[in-house]
Scaffold this motif. Structure first.
Motif, short mmCIF file in Angstrom:
data_model
loop_
_atom_site.label_atom_id
_atom_site.label_comp_id
_atom_site.label_asym_id
_atom_site.label_seq_id
_atom_site.Cartn_x
_atom_site.Cartn_y
_atom_site.Cartn_z
N ARG A 1 0.81 -1.22 0.00
CA ARG A 1 0.00 0.00 0.00
C ARG A 1 0.85 1.27 0.00
O ARG A 1 0.40 2.33 -0.43
CB ARG A 1 -0.93 -0.01 1.22
CG ARG A 1 -2.04 1.02 1.19
CD ARG A 1 -2.91 0.92 2.43
NE ARG A 1 -4.04 1.83 2.35
CZ ARG A 1 -3.98 3.12 2.63
NH1 ARG A 1 -2.83 3.66 3.00
NH2 ARG A 1 -5.07 3.87 2.54
N GLU A 2 2.09 1.18 0.45
CA GLU A 2 2.98 2.34 0.50
C GLU A 2 3.76 2.52 -0.80
O GLU A 2 4.55 3.46 -0.93
CB GLU A 2 3.96 2.22 1.66
CG GLU A 2 3.33 2.44 3.04
CD GLU A 2 2.40 1.31 3.44
OE1 GLU A 2 2.78 0.13 3.22
OE2 GLU A 2 1.30 1.59 3.94
N ARG B 1 -0.18 10.32 -4.26
CA ARG B 1 0.56 10.91 -3.13
C ARG B 1 1.13 9.84 -2.22
O ARG B 1 2.26 9.96 -1.74
CB ARG B 1 -0.38 11.83 -2.32
CG ARG B 1 -0.74 13.13 -3.01
CD ARG B 1 -1.41 14.09 -2.03
NE ARG B 1 -2.66 13.55 -1.49
CZ ARG B 1 -3.85 13.75 -2.02
NH1 ARG B 1 -3.97 14.47 -3.14
NH2 ARG B 1 -4.94 13.24 -1.47
N GLN B 2 0.38 8.78 -1.99
CA GLN B 2 0.77 7.79 -0.99
C GLN B 2 1.74 6.73 -1.51
O GLN B 2 2.51 6.16 -0.74
CB GLN B 2 -0.49 7.08 -0.45
CG GLN B 2 -1.45 7.99 0.29
CD GLN B 2 -0.84 8.57 1.55
OE1 GLN B 2 -0.08 7.91 2.26
NE2 GLN B 2 -1.17 9.82 1.85
N MET B 3 1.73 6.47 -2.82
CA MET B 3 2.52 5.35 -3.34
C MET B 3 3.73 5.77 -4.16
O MET B 3 4.41 4.93 -4.75
CB MET B 3 1.61 4.43 -4.18
CG MET B 3 0.53 3.74 -3.37
SD MET B 3 -0.46 2.54 -4.32
CE MET B 3 0.73 1.22 -4.60
N PHE C 1 -7.69 3.51 -1.50
CA PHE C 1 -7.57 4.96 -1.55
C PHE C 1 -8.87 5.54 -2.10
O PHE C 1 -9.55 4.91 -2.93
CB PHE C 1 -6.40 5.39 -2.44
CG PHE C 1 -5.07 4.88 -1.97
CD1 PHE C 1 -4.47 5.38 -0.83
CD2 PHE C 1 -4.42 3.87 -2.66
CE1 PHE C 1 -3.25 4.90 -0.38
CE2 PHE C 1 -3.20 3.38 -2.24
CZ PHE C 1 -2.61 3.90 -1.09
N GLU D 1 -4.98 10.62 -4.32
CA GLU D 1 -4.50 10.10 -3.04
C GLU D 1 -3.52 8.95 -3.27
O GLU D 1 -2.48 8.85 -2.59
CB GLU D 1 -5.67 9.64 -2.17
CG GLU D 1 -5.23 9.17 -0.79
CD GLU D 1 -6.37 8.61 0.04
OE1 GLU D 1 -6.10 8.17 1.18
OE2 GLU D 1 -7.53 8.60 -0.45
#
Length: 499
Positions: A8-9, A449-451, A441, A446
């Motif tokens: 997820r990251e 931004r997160q991955m 997400f 989003e």
């Protein structure tokens, strides 16, 4: 082809890959692959990546697919291929491109799609099929892009996805729907029946079937997202969220692209397409003039050197040493990377210019690397007619595996270049689509931004700015000379390309 797993990251957990299914060149200008072999190879890399990661299919939350755009894959109602997959480097329809431009049909199509006309687009290939293989069309129920074919084999559902479809030259750029009028312009209006349903990148398009689960090791019922055309998947995984930055992809194709809230009305541009973000279009310039040229040189010209080096990995390392050892001002020869296609004239072909007895094989290596960089600058120059205030570049593709080659690109661009984590950015972009589709997400923004994690930043060497500027100007003069030659023998070149 590759299969990759991500958390997820955005960390790359495992990657498996193998060469594409063998390409058949049954005639000059023809580039085809067996659909069955494409699926078989995908099954193998999916099984391998699960094994490498040490997980089972039940632990996979969702699946996304990505692949090159255009080309043509015809299937029947039973999800079987009715003709080998035509690859995006195919040029059998080159004469149809000339015909479309000479008769004004390209202009009519452009007004609906904002796409320029070129040989491997589905529309031109369908026109060729109508004239040469009508019996194949009679038994076909849909045409797909390569990633849509893989998704169909996973889920049993025939559909397309919007970023791919809008780059294929048959959708209305204003509403994203398939436009029957462009089929009628080419005299193939009855083939509009072959257009499948068009889905969004983050839509769940189906679920892994029992048969596909048995062949891949995935779990039956796992959701499969629409995914993206590879050029947008790379931009997505590189974190592009507005029009301030560029994405450059260096693979079989060289692509330069950016997000724009507005369409760009320029018939010389390669693509205006729907993007993965609401309210943005993807504006792109590109051609099959990138790292595939180096691969061709290794396979067909430098084979003895590669063998002497002990394989391609060591050969690449030696090439990196050459780029470091020979400064740009000492390499005066010029390479046009037009072995598969040209971005200046559809019939121009690859060439070396300004060769003399001083040059060694090391100079030729640097020359090939530089030619691919300069071809990228040519793409960017066309985009800069409309926007010239980019902050930086996010780059992906094979070139980023070479530090000196990436630095060469940075120095030629005179812009900062960032490379994000992970090797398979197209696969990562597809996985990000799956993460949104599965509810991990709330939006594509989003997920971006997160991955997205920047792994390395290259800064331009200002002392090389003038050197590369002069070399690029020489490169453009060589391209002009090649075009003059091409025009002088256009009839012969045209026959060679279209046969």
């Amino acid at each position: 082809m590759k299969a990759a797993l991500y958390d997820r990251e955005g960390h790359e957990i495992a990657v498996a890959g193998k060469p594409h299914a063998s390409t058949e060149k049954t005639a000059k200008g023809f580039t085809e692959r067996s659909g069955e072999n494409v699926w078989k190879n995908n099954c193998e890399v999916i099984c391998e990546v699960l094994e490498k990661a040490g997980i089972t299919g039940e632990q996979v939350r969702g699946i996304g697919v990505s692949g090159y755009g255009n080309g043509l894959h015809l299937v029947d109602g039973g999800n079987n291929s009715t003709y080998p997959h035509i690859v995006s480097t195919d040029s059998r329809a080159a004469e149809y491109v000339r015909w479309a431009y000479e008769t004004g049909k390209s202009e009519q199509i452009y007004r609906e799609t904002y796409q320029s006309t070129w040989a491997a687009q589905p529309l031109l290939l369908l026109k060729w099929m109508q004239d040469n293989k009508p019996e194949v069309l009679e038994k076909s129920t849909a045409f797909l892009n390569i990633k849509d074919y893989i998704r169909m084999k996973l889920t049993g559902v025939q559909c397309m996805e919007q970023t791919d479809a809008s780059a294929d030259g048959f959708t209305n750029i204003r509403d994203g729907k398939a436009e029957k009028k462009v089929f009628e312009i080419l005299g193939i209006g009855d083939l509009f029946r072959l257009v499948p349903e068009i889905k969004l990148s983050s839509d769940i398009c189906g679920y892994v079937t029992r048969e596909a689960a048995r062949e891949t090791g995935l779990s039956e019922g796992t959701p499969v997202a629409g995914g993206m055309i590879d050029i947008e998947a790379c931009a997505f995984s590189n974190g592009l969220q507005d029009g301030r930055d560029l994405a450059i992809i260096t693979g079989t194709w060289g692509i330069v692209e950016y997000l724009s809230p507005d369409l760009v009305d320029d018939k010389d541009l390669f693509i205006n397409a729907f993007s993965y973000l609401p309210d943005y279009y993807m504006i792109a310039e590109g051609s099959s003039t990138s790292a595939s040229n180096l691969n061709w040189m290794m396979d067909n010209v430098l084979g003895a050197w590669v063998q002497e080096a002990g394989g391609k990995a060591e050969f690449y390392r030696q090439c990196d040493e050459i780029l470091t050892k020979i400064p740009p001002e000492e390499c005066s020869c010029i390479f046009l990377p037009y072995l598969y296609a040209s971005n200046t004239n559809p019939f121009s072909r690859g060439a070396f210019f300004n060769i003399n007895a001083f040059h060694t094989k090391e100079h030729f290596i640097r020359c090939v690397y530089e030619g691919i960089v300069f071809c990228t600058l040519y793409h960017l120059e066309k985009l800069k007619r409309h926007k010239d205030d980019f902050r930086m570049v996010r780059m992906s593709g094979g070139m980023t595996n070479s530090v000196p080659w990436t630095q060469m690109m940075c120095d030629a661009l005179q812009m900062p270049v960032e490379v994000v984590n992970g090797k398979e950015q197209g696969a990562k972009g597809a996985a990000m689509c799956a993460a949104v589709a599965c509810g991990e997400f709330g939006s594509m923004q989003e997920a971006a931004r997160q991955m997205t994690i920047v792994d390395h930043t290259y800064l331009p060497d200002r002392t090389k700015a003038e050197i590369y500027h002069k070399k690029y100007e020489s490169y453009k003069k060589a391209a002009e000379a090649a075009n003059i030659f091409t025009e002088s023998v256009k009839e012969d070149c045209g026959k060679t390309s279209a046969q």
